[in-house]
Design a protein around this motif. Structure first.
Motif, mmCIF file in Angstrom:
data_model
loop_
_atom_site.group_PDB
_atom_site.id
_atom_site.type_symbol
_atom_site.label_atom_id
_atom_site.label_comp_id
_atom_site.label_asym_id
_atom_site.label_seq_id
_atom_site.Cartn_x
_atom_site.Cartn_y
_atom_site.Cartn_z
ATOM 1 N N LEU A 316 0.858 -1.319 0.023
ATOM 2 C CA LEU A 316 0.076 -0.063 0.032
ATOM 3 C C LEU A 316 0.706 1.101 -0.051
ATOM 4 C CD1 LEU A 316 -2.666 1.762 0.434
ATOM 5 C CD2 LEU A 316 -2.166 1.354 2.950
ATOM 6 N N ASN A 317 1.826 1.272 0.893
ATOM 7 C CA ASN A 317 2.665 2.371 1.058
ATOM 8 C C ASN A 317 3.866 2.737 -0.029
ATOM 9 O OD1 ASN A 317 1.128 3.330 3.459
ATOM 10 N ND2 ASN A 317 2.488 1.654 4.470
ATOM 11 N N THR A 318 4.399 1.410 -0.482
ATOM 12 C CA THR A 318 5.517 1.598 -1.724
ATOM 13 C C THR A 318 4.730 1.924 -2.817
ATOM 14 O OG1 THR A 318 5.200 -0.764 -2.013
ATOM 15 C CG2 THR A 318 6.985 -0.083 -0.321
ATOM 16 N N GLU A 319 3.635 1.419 -3.159
ATOM 17 C CA GLU A 319 3.059 1.930 -4.747
ATOM 18 C C GLU A 319 2.526 3.287 -4.409
ATOM 19 O OE1 GLU A 319 -0.109 -1.111 -5.480
ATOM 20 O OE2 GLU A 319 1.210 -2.895 -5.202
ATOM 21 N N ARG A 320 2.064 3.705 -3.323
ATOM 22 C CA ARG A 320 1.674 5.327 -3.170
ATOM 23 C C ARG A 320 2.958 5.957 -2.997
ATOM 24 N NH1 ARG A 320 -3.170 7.060 -3.042
ATOM 25 N NH2 ARG A 320 -2.563 8.876 -1.755
ATOM 26 N N GLY A 321 4.061 5.439 -2.742
ATOM 27 C CA GLY A 321 5.329 6.303 -2.684
ATOM 28 C C GLY A 321 5.082 7.524 -1.504
ATOM 29 N N ASN A 322 4.346 6.955 -0.451
ATOM 30 C CA ASN A 322 4.240 7.892 0.859
ATOM 31 C C ASN A 322 5.417 7.781 1.780
ATOM 32 O OD1 ASN A 322 3.540 5.651 2.142
ATOM 33 N ND2 ASN A 322 1.350 5.939 2.106
ATOM 34 N N ARG A 323 6.388 7.267 1.386
ATOM 35 C CA ARG A 323 7.611 7.263 2.230
ATOM 36 C C ARG A 323 8.539 7.877 1.458
ATOM 37 N NH1 ARG A 323 3.761 5.580 5.229
ATOM 38 N NH2 ARG A 323 4.137 4.022 6.846
ATOM 39 N N ILE A 324 9.606 8.587 2.283
ATOM 40 C CA ILE A 324 10.836 8.983 1.718
ATOM 41 C C ILE A 324 12.021 8.628 2.629
ATOM 42 C CG2 ILE A 324 9.794 10.881 0.180
ATOM 43 C CD1 ILE A 324 10.521 12.838 2.322
ATOM 44 N N ILE A 325 13.205 8.712 2.326
ATOM 45 C CA ILE A 325 14.274 8.592 3.008
ATOM 46 C C ILE A 325 15.340 9.862 3.027
ATOM 47 C CG2 ILE A 325 16.355 7.105 3.463
ATOM 48 C CD1 ILE A 325 14.783 4.741 2.306
ATOM 49 N N LEU A 326 15.604 10.342 3.865
ATOM 50 C CA LEU A 326 16.299 11.414 4.232
ATOM 51 C C LEU A 326 17.426 11.301 5.339
ATOM 52 C CD1 LEU A 326 13.753 14.345 3.908
ATOM 53 C CD2 LEU A 326 15.044 13.469 2.022
ATOM 54 N N ASN A 327 18.573 11.528 5.110
ATOM 55 C CA ASN A 327 19.870 11.166 5.881
ATOM 56 C C ASN A 327 19.538 9.940 6.561
ATOM 57 O OD1 ASN A 327 20.847 13.551 5.147
ATOM 58 N ND2 ASN A 327 20.640 14.597 7.088
ATOM 59 N N GLY A 328 18.883 8.880 5.726
ATOM 60 C CA GLY A 328 18.951 7.523 6.525
ATOM 61 C C GLY A 328 17.718 7.077 7.146
ATOM 62 N N ILE A 329 16.916 8.157 7.371
ATOM 63 C CA ILE A 329 15.563 7.998 8.160
ATOM 64 C C ILE A 329 14.462 8.008 7.176
ATOM 65 C CG2 ILE A 329 13.955 9.032 10.034
ATOM 66 C CD1 ILE A 329 16.543 10.372 10.892
ATOM 67 N N THR A 330 13.747 6.845 7.250
ATOM 68 C CA THR A 330 12.483 6.758 6.381
ATOM 69 C C THR A 330 11.508 7.489 7.201
ATOM 70 O OG1 THR A 330 12.971 4.504 5.799
ATOM 71 C CG2 THR A 330 10.837 4.912 5.679
ATOM 72 N N GLN A 331 10.555 8.250 6.483
ATOM 73 C CA GLN A 331 9.630 9.331 6.964
ATOM 74 C C GLN A 331 8.580 9.577 5.874
ATOM 75 O OE1 GLN A 331 11.892 13.355 6.843
ATOM 76 N NE2 GLN A 331 13.537 11.780 7.098
ATOM 77 N N ALA A 332 7.565 10.246 6.318
ATOM 78 C CA ALA A 332 6.496 10.477 5.529
ATOM 79 C C ALA A 332 6.728 11.584 4.314
ATOM 80 C CB ALA A 332 5.366 10.884 6.285
ATOM 81 N N ALA A 333 6.346 11.103 3.280
ATOM 82 C CA ALA A 333 6.437 12.081 2.126
ATOM 83 C C ALA A 333 5.576 13.261 2.494
ATOM 84 C CB ALA A 333 5.996 11.564 0.777
ATOM 85 N N PRO A 334 5.599 14.551 1.829
ATOM 86 C CA PRO A 334 4.875 15.628 2.088
ATOM 87 C C PRO A 334 3.325 15.134 1.610
ATOM 88 C CG PRO A 334 6.708 16.321 0.850
ATOM 89 C CD PRO A 334 6.793 14.946 0.844
ATOM 90 N N ALA A 335 2.333 15.483 2.373
ATOM 91 C CA ALA A 335 0.963 15.116 2.395
ATOM 92 C C ALA A 335 0.157 16.642 2.635
ATOM 93 C CB ALA A 335 0.638 14.100 3.033
#
Length: 380
Positions: A316-335
């Motif tokens: 669900l989340n990978t297909e929607r691309g609602n996570r990003i990785i910044l400085n090695g931390i997985t976090q929510a993409a802008p919403a």
């Protein structure tokens, strides 16, 4: 203040945020995510903030606010700002010489957003507290957990972020719209003890209609109903069941191979223990993966309870691309998502004060001015 605007629906919006913790930084992050330029006024230079999700997409200027020169810089920021966000105890900004009267005199169009737990006035306004305390005083913490046991802290989401950040954002953006008509700024008093009750209209309605008991695990949405709660599976995992509507409950019964006529007693509270035993027994007999397979593609309103790490990899989340990785931390993409004015991927933070020189230059200060500020301890 910067010549290069970010993309997103709030591109061009200028925000000054006083460094702090919790709901204020979250509100600033969400504004930055959607394109606003957010400048955080920090107390010192060089502190690592590269792992702080709430600092992404923001700039940082470090000022010694006890110096007169720092006040001049701060007011230069305020004169160009649309919104100020602060989360200190009531009176702190006034004691610093940065209260609403002073700032609005410098910039009558400024939206002055104030974030507290107890509010700017009231018997507890000068008392320390945290999310759990604010939630406790709203009556909502009482509803969370098992009957006969202490309430369970629901992380710091409900008061800090639900009743805090979101209502601060609602306030400042509403004031921004009102300013487009009046041309005037104003002060926003966002208090968590005000925001949390504002989210509970459904429960108040149910209480008013005699459909909600004021005790935990006794109602439709608090784990009392056997068709709206979580159950353990054979492998020690958990399955969430939210089959409220009759047609969804019928699909739950079918998937669990339980008698269809249980639908007749779904809303009979006296029969809830019987239904809980039947549903719980059936779910406990098989693994989580088994039940995920059984209910895949159905409207039974059933879903596996995932850990945070598991959720990152869920389809669900990978297909929607609602996570990003910044400085090695997985976090929510802008919403949320916008059809036209799409925000860019946020940039991670580095250290406090990283943008001090850049911001000062954009405010019109030259290199000699900046050097003088460093020598006179205006810069922290």
């Amino acid at each position: 203040m910067s010549a290069a605007k970010k993309s997103g629906p709030l591109s061009g919006l200028q925000v000054v945020e006083m460094a702090g913790l919790g709901p204020g930084p979250m509100a600033g992050q969400l504004l930055a995510d959607l394109g606003a330029e957010v400048i955080v006024v920090d107390r010192r230079t060089g502190e690592r903030i590269d792992k702080d999700v709430n600092r992404r997409g923001k700039k940082s200027i470090a000022l010694n606010m006890k110096s007169e020169g720092a006040l001049d810089v701060f007011f230069s920021l305020i004169e160009k700002a649309d919104i100020l966000i602060e989360g200190f105890r009531p009176g702190v900004m006034e004691r610093l010489g940065l209260g609403p009267d002073v700032c609005l005199a410098k910039n009558p169009k400024l939206i002055f957003g104030r974030m507290t737990g107890w509010g700017q006035e009231g018997p507890l306004s000068q008392t320390a507290g945290h999310d759990l305390n604010y939630l406790a005083m709203t009556g909502l913490l009482h509803t969370i957990g098992e009957e006969g046991r202490p309430p369970v802290p629901p992380l710091n989401i409900a008061a800090d972020y639900g009743g805090g950040s979101m209502f601060l954002l609602l306030g400042v953006l509403s004031a921004l719209f009102e300013r487009s008509q009046s041309g005037k700024g104003q002060v926003i008093d966002a208090a968590m003890v005000d925001g949390v009750p504002a989210m509970v209209g459904l429960i108040y309605s149910m209480m008013g209609r005699g459909l909600w008991q004021d005790k935990p695990q006794s109602n439709l949405l608090d784990g009392g109903a056997p068709f709206y709660r979580c159950y353990e599976t054979a492998d020690g995992r958990h399955l969430s069941v939210g089959s409220l509507e009759p047609q969804f409950f019928a699909q739950l019964l079918q998937g669990l191979a339980l008698p269809a006529d249980y639908s007749k007693i779904q809303m009979n509270m006296a029969q809830w223990p019987k239904l809980e035993e039947a549903i719980g027994g059936a779910i406990k007999a098989k693994s989580l993966d088994h039940w995920v397979g059984v209910f895949a593609g159905t409207d039974a309103c059933v879903a596996p309870v995932l850990s945070i790490e598991e959720s990152h990899a869920a389809a669900l989340n990978t297909e929607r691309g609602n996570r990003i990785i910044l400085n090695g931390i997985t976090q929510a993409a802008p919403a949320p998502r916008f059809s036209r004015s799409k925000p860019q991927t946020p940039q991670p933070a580095g250290r406090t004060g990283d943008h001090t020189a850049q911001i000062l230059q954009e405010l019109g200060f030259n290199e000699n001015d900046i050097t003088a500020m460093q020598n006179s301890k205006v810069l922290a």
